[in-house]
Design a protein around this motif. Structure first.
Motif, PDB file in Angstrom:
ATOM      1  N   PHE A   9       0.794  -1.165   0.090  1.00  0.00           N
ATOM      2  CA  PHE A   9      -0.071   0.163   0.172  1.00  0.00           C
ATOM      3  C   PHE A   9       0.853   1.127   0.187  1.00  0.00           C
ATOM      4  O   PHE A   9       0.343   2.361   0.188  1.00  0.00           O
ATOM      5  CB  PHE A   9      -1.122   0.036   1.214  1.00  0.00           C
ATOM      6  N   HIS A  11       2.030   4.306  -1.733  1.00  0.00           N
ATOM      7  CA  HIS A  11       1.262   4.991  -2.735  1.00  0.00           C
ATOM      8  C   HIS A  11       2.236   5.781  -3.573  1.00  0.00           C
ATOM      9  O   HIS A  11       1.772   6.895  -4.404  1.00  0.00           O
ATOM     10  CB  HIS A  11       0.276   6.042  -2.142  1.00  0.00           C
ATOM     11  N   TYR A  18      -2.658  11.782  -7.333  1.00  0.00           N
ATOM     12  CA  TYR A  18      -3.511  11.585  -6.122  1.00  0.00           C
ATOM     13  C   TYR A  18      -4.529  12.642  -5.929  1.00  0.00           C
ATOM     14  O   TYR A  18      -5.695  12.536  -5.389  1.00  0.00           O
ATOM     15  CB  TYR A  18      -2.742  11.357  -4.869  1.00  0.00           C
ATOM     16  N   TYR A  31     -15.105  12.656   0.596  1.00  0.00           N
ATOM     17  CA  TYR A  31     -13.746  13.043   1.052  1.00  0.00           C
ATOM     18  C   TYR A  31     -13.434  14.510   1.889  1.00  0.00           C
ATOM     19  O   TYR A  31     -12.879  14.345   2.920  1.00  0.00           O
ATOM     20  CB  TYR A  31     -12.707  12.960  -0.221  1.00  0.00           C
ATOM     21  N   GLY A  54      -0.183   8.089   8.033  1.00  0.00           N
ATOM     22  CA  GLY A  54      -0.432   7.983   6.525  1.00  0.00           C
ATOM     23  C   GLY A  54      -0.824   9.251   5.789  1.00  0.00           C
ATOM     24  O   GLY A  54      -2.132   9.683   5.233  1.00  0.00           O
ATOM     25  N   GLY A  56       0.082  10.978   3.399  1.00  0.00           N
ATOM     26  CA  GLY A  56      -0.202  11.316   2.171  1.00  0.00           C
ATOM     27  C   GLY A  56       0.369  12.526   1.606  1.00  0.00           C
ATOM     28  O   GLY A  56       1.542  12.976   1.735  1.00  0.00           O
ATOM     29  N   ASP A  74       4.400   8.217   6.972  1.00  0.00           N
ATOM     30  CA  ASP A  74       3.821   7.347   5.885  1.00  0.00           C
ATOM     31  C   ASP A  74       5.080   6.588   5.229  1.00  0.00           C
ATOM     32  O   ASP A  74       6.221   6.786   5.648  1.00  0.00           O
ATOM     33  CB  ASP A  74       3.770   8.532   4.717  1.00  0.00           C
ATOM     34  N   ILE A  75       4.794   5.573   4.292  1.00  0.00           N
ATOM     35  CA  ILE A  75       5.807   4.955   3.717  1.00  0.00           C
ATOM     36  C   ILE A  75       6.038   5.060   2.280  1.00  0.00           C
ATOM     37  O   ILE A  75       6.565   4.527   1.614  1.00  0.00           O
ATOM     38  CB  ILE A  75       5.243   3.398   3.813  1.00  0.00           C
ATOM     39  N   ASP A  99       5.950   2.509   9.162  1.00  0.00           N
ATOM     40  CA  ASP A  99       4.387   1.858   8.951  1.00  0.00           C
ATOM     41  C   ASP A  99       3.811   2.348  10.230  1.00  0.00           C
ATOM     42  O   ASP A  99       4.227   2.854  11.258  1.00  0.00           O
ATOM     43  CB  ASP A  99       4.777   0.430   9.227  1.00  0.00           C
ATOM     44  N   VAL A 100       2.493   2.644   9.984  1.00  0.00           N
ATOM     45  CA  VAL A 100       1.857   3.184  10.877  1.00  0.00           C
ATOM     46  C   VAL A 100       1.466   2.418  12.228  1.00  0.00           C
ATOM     47  O   VAL A 100       1.171   2.864  13.288  1.00  0.00           O
ATOM     48  CB  VAL A 100       0.050   3.393  10.318  1.00  0.00           C
ATOM     49  N   THR A 117      -6.678  10.139   7.694  1.00  0.00           N
ATOM     50  CA  THR A 117      -7.863   9.764   7.106  1.00  0.00           C
ATOM     51  C   THR A 117      -7.386   8.868   5.865  1.00  0.00           C
ATOM     52  O   THR A 117      -6.234   8.885   5.253  1.00  0.00           O
ATOM     53  CB  THR A 117      -8.431  11.217   6.370  1.00  0.00           C
ATOM     54  N   TYR A 118      -8.131   7.931   5.446  1.00  0.00           N
ATOM     55  CA  TYR A 118      -8.022   7.038   4.301  1.00  0.00           C
ATOM     56  C   TYR A 118      -6.860   6.302   4.091  1.00  0.00           C
ATOM     57  O   TYR A 118      -6.326   6.007   3.149  1.00  0.00           O
ATOM     58  CB  TYR A 118      -8.048   7.752   2.832  1.00  0.00           C
ATOM     59  N   THR A 119      -6.263   5.740   5.347  1.00  0.00           N
ATOM     60  CA  THR A 119      -5.075   5.157   5.530  1.00  0.00           C
ATOM     61  C   THR A 119      -5.109   3.656   6.344  1.00  0.00           C
ATOM     62  O   THR A 119      -4.660   2.663   5.986  1.00  0.00           O
ATOM     63  CB  THR A 119      -3.872   5.824   6.123  1.00  0.00           C
ATOM     64  N   HIS A 122      -5.678  -0.183   5.413  1.00  0.00           N
ATOM     65  CA  HIS A 122      -4.802  -0.961   5.021  1.00  0.00           C
ATOM     66  C   HIS A 122      -4.321  -1.841   6.010  1.00  0.00           C
ATOM     67  O   HIS A 122      -3.516  -2.619   5.977  1.00  0.00           O
ATOM     68  CB  HIS A 122      -3.701  -0.087   4.382  1.00  0.00           C
TER      69      HIS A 122
HETATM   70  C1  SAM Z   1      -5.197   7.024   0.421  1.00  0.00           C
HETATM   71  S1  SAM Z   1      -3.995   7.893   1.057  1.00  0.00           S
HETATM   72  C2  SAM Z   1      -4.732   8.922   2.104  1.00  0.00           C
HETATM   73  C3  SAM Z   1      -3.589  10.311   2.335  1.00  0.00           C
HETATM   74  C4  SAM Z   1      -4.129  11.276   3.291  1.00  0.00           C
HETATM   75  N1  SAM Z   1      -4.204  10.920   4.532  1.00  0.00           N
HETATM   76  C5  SAM Z   1      -5.583  11.760   2.534  1.00  0.00           C
HETATM   77  O1  SAM Z   1      -6.394  11.582   3.272  1.00  0.00           O
HETATM   78  O2  SAM Z   1      -5.632  12.272   1.496  1.00  0.00           O
HETATM   79  C6  SAM Z   1      -2.928   6.746   1.983  1.00  0.00           C
HETATM   80  C7  SAM Z   1      -1.479   7.007   2.547  1.00  0.00           C
HETATM   81  O3  SAM Z   1      -1.122   6.089   3.400  1.00  0.00           O
HETATM   82  C8  SAM Z   1       0.272   5.812   3.229  1.00  0.00           C
HETATM   83  N2  SAM Z   1       0.356   4.091   3.844  1.00  0.00           N
HETATM   84  C9  SAM Z   1      -0.406   3.036   3.246  1.00  0.00           C
HETATM   85  N3  SAM Z   1      -0.289   2.108   4.328  1.00  0.00           N
HETATM   86  C10 SAM Z   1       0.649   2.562   4.910  1.00  0.00           C
HETATM   87  C11 SAM Z   1       1.231   2.075   6.386  1.00  0.00           C
HETATM   88  N4  SAM Z   1       0.969   0.655   6.620  1.00  0.00           N
HETATM   89  N5  SAM Z   1       1.894   2.644   6.802  1.00  0.00           N
HETATM   90  C12 SAM Z   1       2.227   3.831   6.630  1.00  0.00           C
HETATM   91  N6  SAM Z   1       1.726   4.635   5.777  1.00  0.00           N
HETATM   92  C13 SAM Z   1       0.910   3.951   4.951  1.00  0.00           C
HETATM   93  C14 SAM Z   1       0.274   5.438   1.630  1.00  0.00           C
HETATM   94  O4  SAM Z   1       1.537   5.657   1.135  1.00  0.00           O
HETATM   95  C15 SAM Z   1      -0.514   6.859   1.383  1.00  0.00           C
HETATM   96  O5  SAM Z   1       0.385   7.859   1.281  1.00  0.00           O
END
Ligand code: SAM
Length: 216
Positions: A9, A11, A18, A31, A54, A56, A74-75, A99-100, A117-119, A122
């Motif tokens: 995941f 991104h 994005y 959103y 996360g 983003g 974030d990763i 990693d979160v 949000t939206y993370t 995963h």
């Molecule tokens: C869909 S985006 C959401 C970004 C932002 N928070 C938003 O609401 O627009 C998800 C983000 O989480 C990061 N991500 C996904 N899995 C993760 C993990 N296990 N640990 C850290 N970051 C993660 C992705 O790289 C990406 O930047």
């Protein structure tokens, strides 16, 4: 402990596009309302230390008007590079490539607000429950945790949603249920209350909800 699917995941490849957000897509519908409510519930003041999990491209944290310190986790380096350009109004911003689930621990600060949000869709269901305890332990008394994400009221309605989107020809949305781990609001609320939070959940669209958890 890193989350099971964190490598899938990242991104990085999505970063350039994005922010071209199609609000007609059920995954994106609601959103901006979710982001606004997350910030409202987090009630961040200029003395607060804040964690955004996360981050983003920074769309959530850019809504913070002021705080003492912000840590963005974030990763994806590509997503974080974009976020850096949106957070220049905040005084002390640190970007952590982690990693979160693995981020937490005694070497980390205690936070007044933890937002995401939206993370967290995963994380698999068991990981979310472990995560709730980590968040509770990492918050100061009076701290707020607010999560906006793709959620369903319970696991029982999932087959109906998948069928609905398949019938509408939205195969990508139907597949997202199978490849990602949308929250189940009922079990999230129970899990958050179990670790000690006072919880409120709110729905913003078919799939977008937010949960506000307060550590009293
Ligand atoms: C869909 S985006 C959401 C970004 C932002 N928070 C938003 O609401 O627009 C998800 C983000 O989480 C990061 N991500 C996904 N899995 C993760 C993990 N296990 N640990 C850290 N970051 C993660 C992705 O790289 C990406 O930047």
């Amino acid at each position: 402990m890193k989350s099971k699917h964190y490598q899938e995941f990242n991104h990085d490849e999505d970063a350039p596009t994005y922010d071209q957000i199609d609000l007609n897509d059920p995954i994106r519908h609601g959103y901006y309302e979710v982001l606004d409510w997350t910030i409202e519930q987090a009630a961040i003041s200029s003395d607060d230390v804040v964690l955004d999990l996360g981050t983003g491209t920074g769309n959530l944290s850019k809504l913070i008007q002021s705080c003492k310190q912000l840590i963005c986790v974030d990763i994806s380096n590509n997503m974080m590079e974009i976020a850096k350009t949106k957070l220049v109004h905040l005084p002390q911003v640190e970007f952590v490539f982690e990693d979160v689930l693995a981020y937490f621990g005694e070497s980390r600060p205690q936070f007044d607000a933890i937002i995401s949000t939206y993370t967290l869709h995963h994380l698999i269901e068991d990981e979310k429950q472990i995560f709730f305890q980590k968040v509770f332990d990492q918050l100061n008394p009076g701290g707020r945790a607010v999560f906006g994400d793709l959620m369903l009221e319970s696991k029982t309605v999932e087959p109906d949603f998948i069928k609905k989107y398949r019938d509408q020809g939205l195969e990508g949305v139907a597949q997202a249920f199978e490849e990602e781990f949308f929250w189940y609001v009922d079990s999230a609320v129970t899990g958050l209350e179990r670790v000690g939070f006072s919880v409120e959940a709110k729905r913003f669209s078919d799939l977008s909800w937010a949960i506000s958890a307060k550590k009293l």
